[in-house]
Design an enzyme around this catalytic site. Structure first.
Site, short mmCIF file in Angstrom:
data_model
loop_
_atom_site.label_atom_id
_atom_site.label_comp_id
_atom_site.label_asym_id
_atom_site.label_seq_id
_atom_site.Cartn_x
_atom_site.Cartn_y
_atom_site.Cartn_z
CB CYS A 1 -0.80 0.25 1.26
SG CYS A 1 -1.55 -1.61 1.68
N GLY B 1 -0.02 0.16 -4.94
CA GLY B 1 -1.23 -0.50 -4.82
C GLY B 1 -2.58 -0.17 -5.81
CG ASN C 1 3.09 0.51 3.43
OD1 ASN C 1 4.29 0.63 2.80
ND2 ASN C 1 2.76 -0.92 2.77
N GLY C 2 1.55 -2.25 5.21
CA GLY C 2 2.09 -3.06 6.09
C GLY C 2 1.55 -4.19 6.50
CE1 TYR D 1 8.22 -5.09 -9.54
CE2 TYR D 1 7.37 -4.94 -7.31
CZ TYR D 1 7.19 -5.16 -8.72
OH TYR D 1 5.89 -5.32 -9.62
#
Ligand code: 5GP
Ligand code: SF4
Ligand code: MG
Length: 460
Positions: A2, A28, A103-104, A243
């Site tokens: 995210c 996302g 996020n996570g 990435y």
């Protein structure tokens, strides 16, 4: 995975958040949303499935008048791709409202949720993040930051958070710091984002990263920082450099472009390709690493694969013919660049190997004489429990085959992966303080009780 964004004290908070989300789209693509509150507005939320540019309505956002806003872009697996799971979440409780974007992945979410449900709590989503809303609402602490600190006690796993409690904007990063989070200023307003490229787009100036285990609160009295959680060893995700993050961002204190070039240079030292005539990338994620490889090996960098930018990651075909076509829809080879030549194809990572196999076949069909594949990360041998949606071990090609077997399966003349030490030494942070669990098997936490549920019911 995210992207998160937050802004405090700006009359155009919703519009600025909308703009910021464009620069977090790569983190996302399944859903996006904005919540506003503060001066000029009661709390309001807009959420959509799909892309920021397609789903979020400019007219609706123009009507969201508060001067505090948070935003979110979300990527998850198909199983949990529903509007109920879009973020930011917004809920009312006895002291007003709470909004949250995460996020996570929370490792012990299943246990925490069961405990809450046993005590009568009901949930509207299947996301791990929703337990945080309940834990904040249950806290009897008097300040918003103390409520958030209460809620985060004993929460295990990865979180970078943007939270609104009443009219206070809060951000937090877990004590291991798995996911990035940066703070900036736009005039007098504080701005927070997963990556610095989202500060650039709104014209904000980066000030610093949120530290591991830090909670920052902003309200009418200004900005306050605290570190209420027990400190733990750093475990920032090395895959952000390999990435995930955008190359124009700075995360974890370093430039993503510089990190990727260093990975590519190190790869050229570890696995040169004697006799090769040129280097090309699998666009876009390996562009910087391929440039590093070309610089180090003094070979020309060519554009041998062209990517169709209008195909999203969600292009899924149920038939075998459709699956075979998938690579061709996304990429095409430039015959004039490849014909008769010995080439180095650089990619940042191989996950299942299916895309790579299709690309190698395409490059050969365009006439390449020899194909030497070089990968700017180590073999991925295990799943991620901390927010990146890698598949189960059974589907990971490097978990099930040797490098020689992978080379034969892909149909390349040679294959070289960057070593674990090479990867960790090349990134700006140095060999310590990183999570490299999916490459090394060195998981900093026990695996979650229910990893499948984590994949299909998680916040990211
Ligand atoms: P594969 O050959 O394993 O099917 O695909 C390899 C490609 O997937 C590489 O180009 C790499 O950049 C990309 N990749 C790596 N990690 C992820 C990820 O988490 N999500 C998606 N969609 N692609 C990824
Ligand atoms: Fe990053 Fe891999 Fe660690 Fe997940 S397991 S946080 S992808 S390094
Ligand atoms: Mg790629």
């Amino acid at each position: 995975m995210c992207g998160i964004f937050g802004i405090y004290g700006h009359p155009d908070a919703a519009e600025i958040t909308h703009l910021g989300l464009y620069s977090l789209q790569h983190r996302g693509q399944e859903s996006a949303g904005i919540v506003t509150c503060g001066i000029g507005s009661s709390p309001r939320a807009t959420r959509t499935m799909g892309l920021v540019s397609e789903g979020l309505k400019v007219g609706e956002i123009a009507d969201m008048h508060g001067d505090v806003a948070i935003g979110h872009t979300r990527y998850s697996t198909a199983g949990s791709s529903t509007i109920e799971n879009a973020q930011p979440m917004l809920a009312r409780f006895r002291d007003g409202h709470i909004a949250l974007g995460h996020n996570g992945n929370l490792i012990n979410a299943t246990e925490m949720r069961r405990e809450l449900e046993d005590a009568g709590s009901i949930f509207t989503s299947t996301m791990d993040s929703e337990v945080l809303l309940h834990r904040i609402a249950k806290s009897n602490a008097d300040s918003p930051e103390a409520k958030l600190a209460d809620a985060l006690q004993n929460v295990e796993g990865a979180y970078s958070l943007v939270v609104v409690i009443g009219d206070t904007l809060l951000v937090a990063r877990d004590p291991r710091g798995w996911r990035p989070l940066v703070m900036g200023k736009l005039g007098d307003s504080y701005v927070f984002a997963s990556e610095s490229c989202a500060l650039d787009i709104v014209g904000a100036v980066a000030i610093r990263e949120i530290e591991r285990g830090e909670i920052v609160a902003v309200d009418r009295n200004g900005m306050r920082s605290s570190k209420p959680l027990p400190p733990l060893e750093g475990r920032q995700c090395v895959f952000e450099y390999v990435y995930f993050a955008r190359p124009d961002s700075r995360v974890f204190g370093g430039s993503v472009d510089r990190a990727r070039r260093a990975l590519g240079r190190r790869l050229a030292i570890e696995h040169p390709a004697p006799g090769a005539e040129m280097v090309f990338s699998v666009p876009d994620s390996s562009n910087s690493a391929a440039l590093g490889f070309a610089e180090e090996s003094k070979l020309p960098f060519e554009l041998a694969l062209i990517r169709n930018h209008y195909v999203g990651r969600t292009f899924i075909q149920p038939t075998q013919a459709g699956r075979d076509a998938k690579v061709k829809v996304k990429y095409n080879a430039v015959t004039e660049v490849l014909k008769g030549r010995s080439v180095v194809m650089v990619d940042d990572s191989i996950v299942r190997g299916t895309t790579t196999k299709g690309l190698v076949a395409m490059v050969r069909a365009a006439g390449a004489r020899e194909v030497h594949m070089r990968v700017s990360s180590s073999p991925i041998t295990g799943p991620c429990y901390y927010g990146i949606d890698t598949p189960n071990r059974e589907e990971l090609i490097a978990a099930n085959m040797s490098v020689d077997e992978i080379a034969a399966t892909l149909g390349v003349d040679s294959l070289g992966y960057l070593s674990l030490d090479g990867m960790l030494e090349a990134v700006p942070f140095g060999p310590d303080g990183f999570c490299h669990a999916c490459f090394s098997g060195d998981y900093p936490t026990p695996p979650p009780a229910d990893p499948e549920k984590l994949r299909f019911g998680c916040g990211c």
